[in-house]
Design a protein around this motif. Structure first.
Motif, PDB file in Angstrom:
ATOM      1  N   ARG A  87       0.838  -1.207   0.000  1.00  0.00           N
ATOM      2  CA  ARG A  87       0.000   0.000   0.000  1.00  0.00           C
ATOM      3  C   ARG A  87       0.870   1.253   0.000  1.00  0.00           C
ATOM      4  O   ARG A  87       0.585   2.221  -0.714  1.00  0.00           O
ATOM      5  N   THR A  88       1.941   1.240   0.788  1.00  0.00           N
ATOM      6  CA  THR A  88       2.849   2.386   0.837  1.00  0.00           C
ATOM      7  C   THR A  88       3.503   2.607  -0.521  1.00  0.00           C
ATOM      8  O   THR A  88       3.622   3.744  -0.980  1.00  0.00           O
ATOM      9  N   GLU A  90       2.304   1.830  -3.420  1.00  0.00           N
ATOM     10  CA  GLU A  90       1.282   2.382  -4.318  1.00  0.00           C
ATOM     11  C   GLU A  90       1.065   3.860  -4.053  1.00  0.00           C
ATOM     12  O   GLU A  90       0.919   4.659  -4.988  1.00  0.00           O
ATOM     13  N   GLN A  91       1.052   4.254  -2.790  1.00  0.00           N
ATOM     14  CA  GLN A  91       0.848   5.658  -2.446  1.00  0.00           C
ATOM     15  C   GLN A  91       2.023   6.515  -2.909  1.00  0.00           C
ATOM     16  O   GLN A  91       1.826   7.619  -3.421  1.00  0.00           O
ATOM     17  N   LYS A  93       3.946   5.857  -5.430  1.00  0.00           N
ATOM     18  CA  LYS A  93       3.830   5.939  -6.884  1.00  0.00           C
ATOM     19  C   LYS A  93       2.775   6.969  -7.291  1.00  0.00           C
ATOM     20  O   LYS A  93       2.976   7.760  -8.213  1.00  0.00           O
ATOM     21  N   THR A  94       1.654   6.987  -6.588  1.00  0.00           N
ATOM     22  CA  THR A  94       0.588   7.946  -6.881  1.00  0.00           C
ATOM     23  C   THR A  94       1.075   9.372  -6.653  1.00  0.00           C
ATOM     24  O   THR A  94       0.824  10.266  -7.474  1.00  0.00           O
ATOM     25  N   ILE A  95       1.783   9.600  -5.563  1.00  0.00           N
ATOM     26  CA  ILE A  95       2.303  10.941  -5.268  1.00  0.00           C
ATOM     27  C   ILE A  95       3.290  11.372  -6.343  1.00  0.00           C
ATOM     28  O   ILE A  95       3.247  12.514  -6.816  1.00  0.00           O
ATOM     29  N   GLU A  98       1.361  12.353  -9.438  1.00  0.00           N
ATOM     30  CA  GLU A  98       0.712  13.661  -9.277  1.00  0.00           C
ATOM     31  C   GLU A  98       1.730  14.784  -9.433  1.00  0.00           C
ATOM     32  O   GLU A  98       1.440  15.794 -10.076  1.00  0.00           O
TER      33      GLU A  98
END
Length: 128
Positions: A87-88, A90-91, A93-95, A98
């Motif tokens: 989960r970390t 993925e987060q 990667k999302t940041i 963005e």
């Protein structure tokens, strides 16, 4: 006691190897009797140092042995840790996505738009 020693000994008489059952019995005898390790070793016909090693190994195995349910709890913690790490990642990667998207949006704007906005600011400010 010689008969017991012959049953415990595995291999030839020159290479003294003892079965696991014999070792367990000897360790149990040390724990349950009031005799010293040396006395028990002499009675059994084994080396006192070997018997001390067996006792020490048994004590270590007993102290560090898994508690009932500990393996399941460790598996649960491992699964949760794996899930949280995923989960970390993925987060993160999302940041990063963005951030790169916002930078691209600024870079993609045509130069004329940037220039127009700066000239408008210059026109709207009162001259002195």
């Amino acid at each position: 006691m010689r008969a017991q020693r012959k049953q415990c000994q595995v291999g030839s008489k020159y290479t003294k190897r003892y079965s696991e059952e014999c070792k367990r019995d000897a360790v149990e005898l040390v724990r349950s009797s009031d005799q010293t390790v040396t006395e028990v070793a002499r009675d059994l016909g084994v080396s006192a140092e070997s018997l001390r090693g067996w006792v020490k190994k048994a004590r270590t195995a007993q102290d560090t042995g898994p508690l009932p349910g500990a393996a399941r709890a460790a598996d649960g913690r491992d699964e949760e840790l794996k899930r949280l790490r995923k989960r970390t990642a993925e987060q993160v990667k999302t940041i990063e996505n963005e951030k790169s998207d916002s930078l691209l949006r600024e870079e993609e704007r045509p130069v004329s738009t940037v220039c127009r906005s700066s000239t408008r600011r210059m026109r709207t400010t009162p001259s002195r």
